[in-house]
Design a protein around this motif. Structure first.
Motif, PDB file in Angstrom:
ATOM      1  N   ASN A 153       5.199  -0.617  -5.634  1.00  0.00           N
ATOM      2  CA  ASN A 153       5.134  -0.956  -7.055  1.00  0.00           C
ATOM      3  C   ASN A 153       5.485  -2.420  -7.296  1.00  0.00           C
ATOM      4  O   ASN A 153       4.943  -3.060  -8.208  1.00  0.00           O
ATOM      5  CB  ASN A 153       6.061  -0.051  -7.862  1.00  0.00           C
ATOM      6  N   GLU A 154       6.370  -2.943  -6.485  1.00  0.00           N
ATOM      7  CA  GLU A 154       6.710  -4.363  -6.610  1.00  0.00           C
ATOM      8  C   GLU A 154       5.515  -5.234  -6.229  1.00  0.00           C
ATOM      9  O   GLU A 154       5.250  -6.268  -6.859  1.00  0.00           O
ATOM     10  CB  GLU A 154       7.904  -4.678  -5.710  1.00  0.00           C
ATOM     11  N   LEU A 155       4.754  -4.798  -5.198  1.00  0.00           N
ATOM     12  CA  LEU A 155       3.589  -5.576  -4.784  1.00  0.00           C
ATOM     13  C   LEU A 155       2.483  -5.542  -5.836  1.00  0.00           C
ATOM     14  O   LEU A 155       1.901  -6.582  -6.174  1.00  0.00           O
ATOM     15  CB  LEU A 155       3.056  -5.039  -3.450  1.00  0.00           C
ATOM     16  N   ILE A 156       2.174  -4.359  -6.338  1.00  0.00           N
ATOM     17  CA  ILE A 156       1.066  -4.274  -7.288  1.00  0.00           C
ATOM     18  C   ILE A 156       1.451  -4.858  -8.643  1.00  0.00           C
ATOM     19  O   ILE A 156       0.566  -5.163  -9.457  1.00  0.00           O
ATOM     20  CB  ILE A 156       0.590  -2.815  -7.453  1.00  0.00           C
ATOM     21  N   SER A 157       2.750  -5.020  -8.890  1.00  0.00           N
ATOM     22  CA  SER A 157       3.158  -5.646 -10.149  1.00  0.00           C
ATOM     23  C   SER A 157       2.766  -7.114 -10.198  1.00  0.00           C
ATOM     24  O   SER A 157       2.656  -7.693 -11.277  1.00  0.00           O
ATOM     25  CB  SER A 157       4.673  -5.502 -10.351  1.00  0.00           C
ATOM     26  N   TRP A 158       2.536  -7.725  -9.023  1.00  0.00           N
ATOM     27  CA  TRP A 158       2.124  -9.125  -8.988  1.00  0.00           C
ATOM     28  C   TRP A 158       0.736  -9.328  -9.578  1.00  0.00           C
ATOM     29  O   TRP A 158       0.408 -10.430 -10.014  1.00  0.00           O
ATOM     30  CB  TRP A 158       2.165  -9.639  -7.556  1.00  0.00           C
ATOM     31  N   ARG A 165       7.448   7.215   2.795  1.00  0.00           N
ATOM     32  CA  ARG A 165       8.132   7.865   1.669  1.00  0.00           C
ATOM     33  C   ARG A 165       9.003   6.860   0.922  1.00  0.00           C
ATOM     34  O   ARG A 165       9.115   6.904  -0.311  1.00  0.00           O
ATOM     35  CB  ARG A 165       8.979   9.036   2.164  1.00  0.00           C
ATOM     36  N   LEU A 166       9.600   5.926   1.666  1.00  0.00           N
ATOM     37  CA  LEU A 166      10.368   4.860   1.028  1.00  0.00           C
ATOM     38  C   LEU A 166       9.444   3.875   0.318  1.00  0.00           C
ATOM     39  O   LEU A 166       9.769   3.369  -0.765  1.00  0.00           O
ATOM     40  CB  LEU A 166      11.220   4.139   2.071  1.00  0.00           C
ATOM     41  N   PHE A 167       8.294   3.584   0.942  1.00  0.00           N
ATOM     42  CA  PHE A 167       7.334   2.683   0.299  1.00  0.00           C
ATOM     43  C   PHE A 167       6.818   3.265  -1.023  1.00  0.00           C
ATOM     44  O   PHE A 167       6.539   2.527  -1.971  1.00  0.00           O
ATOM     45  CB  PHE A 167       6.148   2.414   1.218  1.00  0.00           C
ATOM     46  N   PHE A 168       6.689   4.593  -1.078  1.00  0.00           N
ATOM     47  CA  PHE A 168       6.146   5.258  -2.252  1.00  0.00           C
ATOM     48  C   PHE A 168       7.203   5.513  -3.329  1.00  0.00           C
ATOM     49  O   PHE A 168       6.959   6.293  -4.251  1.00  0.00           O
ATOM     50  CB  PHE A 168       5.516   6.601  -1.860  1.00  0.00           C
ATOM     51  N   TYR A 169       8.331   4.880  -3.237  1.00  0.00           N
ATOM     52  CA  TYR A 169       9.380   5.088  -4.242  1.00  0.00           C
ATOM     53  C   TYR A 169       8.808   4.773  -5.621  1.00  0.00           C
ATOM     54  O   TYR A 169       8.270   3.678  -5.862  1.00  0.00           O
ATOM     55  CB  TYR A 169      10.577   4.191  -3.940  1.00  0.00           C
ATOM     56  N   PRO A 170       8.878   5.725  -6.566  1.00  0.00           N
ATOM     57  CA  PRO A 170       8.113   5.577  -7.813  1.00  0.00           C
ATOM     58  C   PRO A 170       8.702   4.595  -8.828  1.00  0.00           C
ATOM     59  O   PRO A 170       8.030   4.251  -9.805  1.00  0.00           O
ATOM     60  CB  PRO A 170       8.116   7.005  -8.378  1.00  0.00           C
ATOM     61  N   LEU A 212       6.461  13.769   3.921  1.00  0.00           N
ATOM     62  CA  LEU A 212       6.235  13.036   2.686  1.00  0.00           C
ATOM     63  C   LEU A 212       6.511  13.878   1.445  1.00  0.00           C
ATOM     64  O   LEU A 212       7.197  13.434   0.522  1.00  0.00           O
ATOM     65  CB  LEU A 212       4.791  12.519   2.650  1.00  0.00           C
ATOM     66  N   THR A 213       5.948  15.083   1.400  1.00  0.00           N
ATOM     67  CA  THR A 213       6.016  15.862   0.167  1.00  0.00           C
ATOM     68  C   THR A 213       6.517  17.280   0.363  1.00  0.00           C
ATOM     69  O   THR A 213       6.908  17.926  -0.608  1.00  0.00           O
ATOM     70  CB  THR A 213       4.617  15.932  -0.471  1.00  0.00           C
ATOM     71  N   TYR A 257       2.709   7.786  -7.097  1.00  0.00           N
ATOM     72  CA  TYR A 257       2.280   8.093  -5.730  1.00  0.00           C
ATOM     73  C   TYR A 257       2.512   9.561  -5.397  1.00  0.00           C
ATOM     74  O   TYR A 257       1.939  10.447  -6.028  1.00  0.00           O
ATOM     75  CB  TYR A 257       2.983   7.168  -4.733  1.00  0.00           C
ATOM     76  N   ILE A 258       3.357   9.842  -4.400  1.00  0.00           N
ATOM     77  CA  ILE A 258       3.546  11.214  -3.937  1.00  0.00           C
ATOM     78  C   ILE A 258       4.377  12.057  -4.896  1.00  0.00           C
ATOM     79  O   ILE A 258       4.540  13.259  -4.687  1.00  0.00           O
ATOM     80  CB  ILE A 258       4.225  11.242  -2.549  1.00  0.00           C
ATOM     81  N   HIS A 259       4.882  11.462  -5.955  1.00  0.00           N
ATOM     82  CA  HIS A 259       5.707  12.194  -6.908  1.00  0.00           C
ATOM     83  C   HIS A 259       4.899  12.695  -8.103  1.00  0.00           C
ATOM     84  O   HIS A 259       5.474  13.254  -9.029  1.00  0.00           O
ATOM     85  CB  HIS A 259       6.862  11.312  -7.392  1.00  0.00           C
ATOM     86  N   SER A 260       3.593  12.501  -8.070  1.00  0.00           N
ATOM     87  CA  SER A 260       2.731  12.961  -9.156  1.00  0.00           C
ATOM     88  C   SER A 260       1.670  13.901  -8.587  1.00  0.00           C
ATOM     89  O   SER A 260       1.133  13.664  -7.489  1.00  0.00           O
ATOM     90  CB  SER A 260       2.054  11.769  -9.844  1.00  0.00           C
ATOM     91  N   THR A 261       1.350  14.948  -9.328  1.00  0.00           N
ATOM     92  CA  THR A 261       0.320  15.886  -8.868  1.00  0.00           C
ATOM     93  C   THR A 261      -1.068  15.262  -8.859  1.00  0.00           C
ATOM     94  O   THR A 261      -1.962  15.775  -8.187  1.00  0.00           O
ATOM     95  CB  THR A 261       0.316  17.127  -9.783  1.00  0.00           C
ATOM     96  N   ASP A 262      -1.258  14.178  -9.590  1.00  0.00           N
ATOM     97  CA  ASP A 262      -2.574  13.543  -9.652  1.00  0.00           C
ATOM     98  C   ASP A 262      -2.832  12.607  -8.473  1.00  0.00           C
ATOM     99  O   ASP A 262      -3.989  12.412  -8.085  1.00  0.00           O
ATOM    100  CB  ASP A 262      -2.713  12.748 -10.964  1.00  0.00           C
ATOM    101  N   THR A 263      -1.799  12.021  -7.928  1.00  0.00           N
ATOM    102  CA  THR A 263      -1.987  11.004  -6.880  1.00  0.00           C
ATOM    103  C   THR A 263      -1.356  11.388  -5.541  1.00  0.00           C
ATOM    104  O   THR A 263      -1.477  10.640  -4.574  1.00  0.00           O
ATOM    105  CB  THR A 263      -1.373   9.666  -7.331  1.00  0.00           C
TER     106      THR A 263
END
Length: 323
Positions: free
Chosen positions: A167-172, A155-160, A266-267, A180-186
């Motif tokens: 998000n910091e990793l994929i920003s690279w 849940r901490l990793f999924f911080y939006p 998580l949700t 992530y878990i804060h959207s109904t789509d993902t």
């Protein structure tokens, strides 16, 4: 008079037994009665504590849940018998139907994903090298960790926010930020990913045990015939792992249908019910809506589905083996 000895028992047989002629010796067998001693009950004494725990915390609550599913539970006012009306209400409830669909999608995705990743992990970590024990132990750690702890960490990793860990990793690589878990789509896919990450090492261990029982001469014969590595995996490894795969499918299906902790941590079934599964719907019905009868009926239905699924898989496995 002639003595006949059998099993330590000596009896005299008269000459008249043979009509006055030669005496035939017939062994006389004595059925020994098993004496009940204190040692006979010792194994049952060791089983007694576990049996009592199962009785008090499992079987009696199960029986009470089945009973409550037939009543409209009204605390302090008295329960009202309604028969199978609770079951009919659940089967027609839109929220329960949506939760059942989410449960099937989540169970299917986690089952397939965990088995595929576990299979490739088993292929990578198969062998007798002494250093592999450390890698196997490290890979297996998610299985022994508490599900609630895993859910809180992810849940901490999924911080939006952009400064969130993932998000910091994929920003690279120029992606994100995602919700992530804060959207109904993902959200459902994110919960599925956590389940795959947790259960894949467990499947890996069972597949490793199955790989250890495969005769290496089959691989050598296939290599001599010119089979490539993918062909050897498809024609040798997978057929030999069929019993293990059947067991994994059964366990994974039961595990997927009963999923609750990671979803709740998580949700909690959100956002907007996009991750609401059967068990979270039962929990909400019982403890937030105070409908214990409906929740008990939902639990009984889940038990029946799990039972039918398990029996069907076992029957199919025996049928295939008998062919």
């Amino acid at each position: 008079m002639t003595a006949v000895q059998s099993f330590g028992d000596t009896r005299d047989v008269g000459s008249t037994a043979s009509g006055g002629g030669a005496v035939d010796t017939h062994p006389v067998r004595r059925r020994r009665r098993r004496r009940l001693t204190g040692a006979t009950f010792i194994p049952w004494l060791f089983l007694l504590p576990a049996a009592l725990i199962f009785l008090v915390f499992k079987f009696i609550p199960m029986a009470e849940g089945i009973r409550l599913s037939l009543f409209e539970v009204r605390p302090f006012l008295g329960d009202v018998f309604v028969g199978f009306r609770n079951y009919a209400t659940i089967l027609q409830d839109e929220k329960f139907l949506t939760a059942s669909w989410h449960t099937l999608v989540l169970a299917g995705g986690q089952t397939v994903g965990a088995m595929v990743i576990g299979f490739f992990l088993a292929l990578l970590l198969e062998g007798h090298t002494k250093s592999l024990w450390f890698v196997r132990s490290a890979v297996f750690l998610p299985v022994v960790a508490a599900t609630a702890v895993i859910g809180e960490i992810w849940r901490l990793f999924f911080y939006p926010a952009p400064e969130g860990f993932l998000n910091e990793l994929i920003s690279w690589v120029g992606l994100g930020p995602w919700e992530y878990i804060h959207s109904t789509d993902t959200s459902l896919v994110s919960v599925m990913f956590v389940g795959i990450w947790k259960h894949a090492p467990y499947d890996m261990v069972l597949i490793l045990a199955g790989l250890a029982g495969i005769d290496r001469q089959q691989y050598e014969a296939a290599a001599i015939d010119g089979a490539s590595t993918p062909q050897r995996i498809w024609n040798v490894t997978l057929p030999a792992l069929r019993p293990v795969i059947t067991i994994l499918l059964t366990l994974a299906a039961i595990r997927g249908l009963r999923v609750f902790t990671e979803v709740y941590v998580l949700t909690g079934g959100g956002p907007a019910g996009s991750t609401d599964v059967w068990m979270t719907r039962v929990y909400t019905t019982a403890f937030e809506q105070s409908e214990a009868g409906l929740a008990s009926a939902g639990s009984v239905l889940l038990f029946l589905v799990t039972l039918v699924l398990t029996v069907s898989v076992q029957w199919y496995r025996r049928w295939k083996e008998a062919r």
